[in-house]
Design a protein around this motif. Structure first.
Motif, PDB file in Angstrom:
ATOM      1  N   ASP A 131     -13.746   5.131  -6.555  1.00  0.00           N
ATOM      2  CA  ASP A 131     -12.422   6.035  -6.070  1.00  0.00           C
ATOM      3  C   ASP A 131     -11.234   5.704  -7.166  1.00  0.00           C
ATOM      4  O   ASP A 131     -10.121   5.900  -7.007  1.00  0.00           O
ATOM      5  CB  ASP A 131     -11.719   5.890  -4.891  1.00  0.00           C
ATOM      6  N   VAL A 133     -10.138   2.996  -8.175  1.00  0.00           N
ATOM      7  CA  VAL A 133      -9.304   1.843  -7.784  1.00  0.00           C
ATOM      8  C   VAL A 133     -10.033   0.410  -8.497  1.00  0.00           C
ATOM      9  O   VAL A 133     -11.148   0.394  -8.555  1.00  0.00           O
ATOM     10  CB  VAL A 133      -9.328   1.644  -6.001  1.00  0.00           C
ATOM     11  N   GLN A 156      -4.919   2.248  -9.374  1.00  0.00           N
ATOM     12  CA  GLN A 156      -5.528   3.449  -9.291  1.00  0.00           C
ATOM     13  C   GLN A 156      -5.505   4.211 -10.676  1.00  0.00           C
ATOM     14  O   GLN A 156      -4.266   4.203 -11.086  1.00  0.00           O
ATOM     15  CB  GLN A 156      -5.198   4.297  -8.123  1.00  0.00           C
ATOM     16  N   ARG A 160      -6.017  10.400 -10.392  1.00  0.00           N
ATOM     17  CA  ARG A 160      -5.886  10.603  -8.861  1.00  0.00           C
ATOM     18  C   ARG A 160      -4.654  10.455  -8.266  1.00  0.00           C
ATOM     19  O   ARG A 160      -3.912   9.498  -8.834  1.00  0.00           O
ATOM     20  CB  ARG A 160      -6.811   9.399  -8.138  1.00  0.00           C
ATOM     21  N   VAL A 164      -3.484   5.372  -1.982  1.00  0.00           N
ATOM     22  CA  VAL A 164      -4.700   4.229  -1.725  1.00  0.00           C
ATOM     23  C   VAL A 164      -4.114   3.500  -0.410  1.00  0.00           C
ATOM     24  O   VAL A 164      -3.058   2.865  -0.474  1.00  0.00           O
ATOM     25  CB  VAL A 164      -5.128   3.476  -2.742  1.00  0.00           C
ATOM     26  N   SER A 228     -11.412  -0.406   1.130  1.00  0.00           N
ATOM     27  CA  SER A 228     -10.541   0.905   1.580  1.00  0.00           C
ATOM     28  C   SER A 228     -10.606   1.041   3.255  1.00  0.00           C
ATOM     29  O   SER A 228     -11.623   0.528   3.601  1.00  0.00           O
ATOM     30  CB  SER A 228     -11.238   2.277   0.896  1.00  0.00           C
TER      31      SER A 228
END
Length: 247
Positions: A131, A133, A156, A160, A164, A228
């Motif tokens: 994602d 990250v 990140q 995006r 997060v 996450s």
């Protein structure tokens, strides 16, 4: 009455009394004078030889004193040379230490710049997987007697825009008496209350603090685990060696 013989030469006779004691006295005096003269000669000869020996010893003593003075002067000169050499070595060591310090400082600056570049690159460039990250940088530096400061940056991609959320687990691995040992960050730092440190950010989050290593523990590395809070979110496991930066 003695009769004279006509035509012969006549000699006068004298009767001398015999004194044996007086003759003995003169003999003793003669021997005594001979002994005294011999003793006096031996005495003066001995005095002359003694004086000569004393003169020789005096000259030898004076020569020895001169040699001692010469050796003392040489020793003092050697001490001065040794002190000068030690001072030169000390100056050289100080200069070398100064150069080494400057090199270490430059290397630290370069490392920090590289981390900054990596950080901004990670934010600006889209990242595949997890994602977007990632761990921007991680470092450990000395803070005192078996105390260390840790710094962790989680980032990140700027592509995006979502927030997060998740958690990071921080584990120090090493050995105690040759046996493997693991410590959670919460066991070594009073600033951390639980094994999981919460994550919540949009672009990046800094996590830093201090930890105290227990006596007898030999650190070997740090394991970071980022997860996450979402079911299908990022899951990152990374291990770092125990590389301590100079403060």
């Amino acid at each position: 009455m003695a009769r004279k013989v006509k035509g012969s030469k006549q000699y006068r006779m004298k009767v001398v009394p015999h004194r044996p004691i007086l003759h003995g006295v003169f003999s003793v005096l003669g021997v005594a004078l001979l002994v005294l003269s011999t003793s006096a000669g031996a005495y003066f000869a001995g005095q002359y030889q003694l004086s000569k020996n004393l003169d020789d010893k005096t000259r030898a003593h004076a020569k020895a004193l001169d040699e001692v003075d010469r050796l003392r002067a040489e020793i003092e000169a050697l001490r001065v040379r040794a002190a000068t050499a030690e001072q030169s070595v000390a100056i050289g060591e100080q200069a070398s230490e100064s150069v080494r310090g400057e090199l270490v400082a430059k290397e630290n600056q370069i490392a920090e710049l590289r981390q900054e570049i990596s950080f901004y690159r990670g934010i600006m460039a889209p990242s595949e997987g997890s994602d977007g990250v990632s761990i921007g940088r991680f470092s450990i530096s000395e803070a005192g007697e078996r105390r260390y400061q840790y710094k962790l940056l989680v980032q990140q991609s700027a592509a995006r825009h979502q927030v997060v959320t998740g958690a990071v687990r921080f584990t120090i691995v090493g050995q105690v008496d040759g046996e493997p040992r693991r410590y959670a960050l919460a066991d070594l730092s009073s600033q951390v209350e639980s094994e999981s440190i919460p994550l919540r950010f949009k672009y990046f989050q800094n996590i830093e603090g201090e930890l105290q290593l227990p006596e007898g523990f030999v650190p070997e590395g740090v394991e970071l685990s980022l997860k996450s809070s979402k079911r299908k979110g990022f899951n990152i496991d990374q291990r770092y060696g125990w590389l301590v930066q100079q403060s």
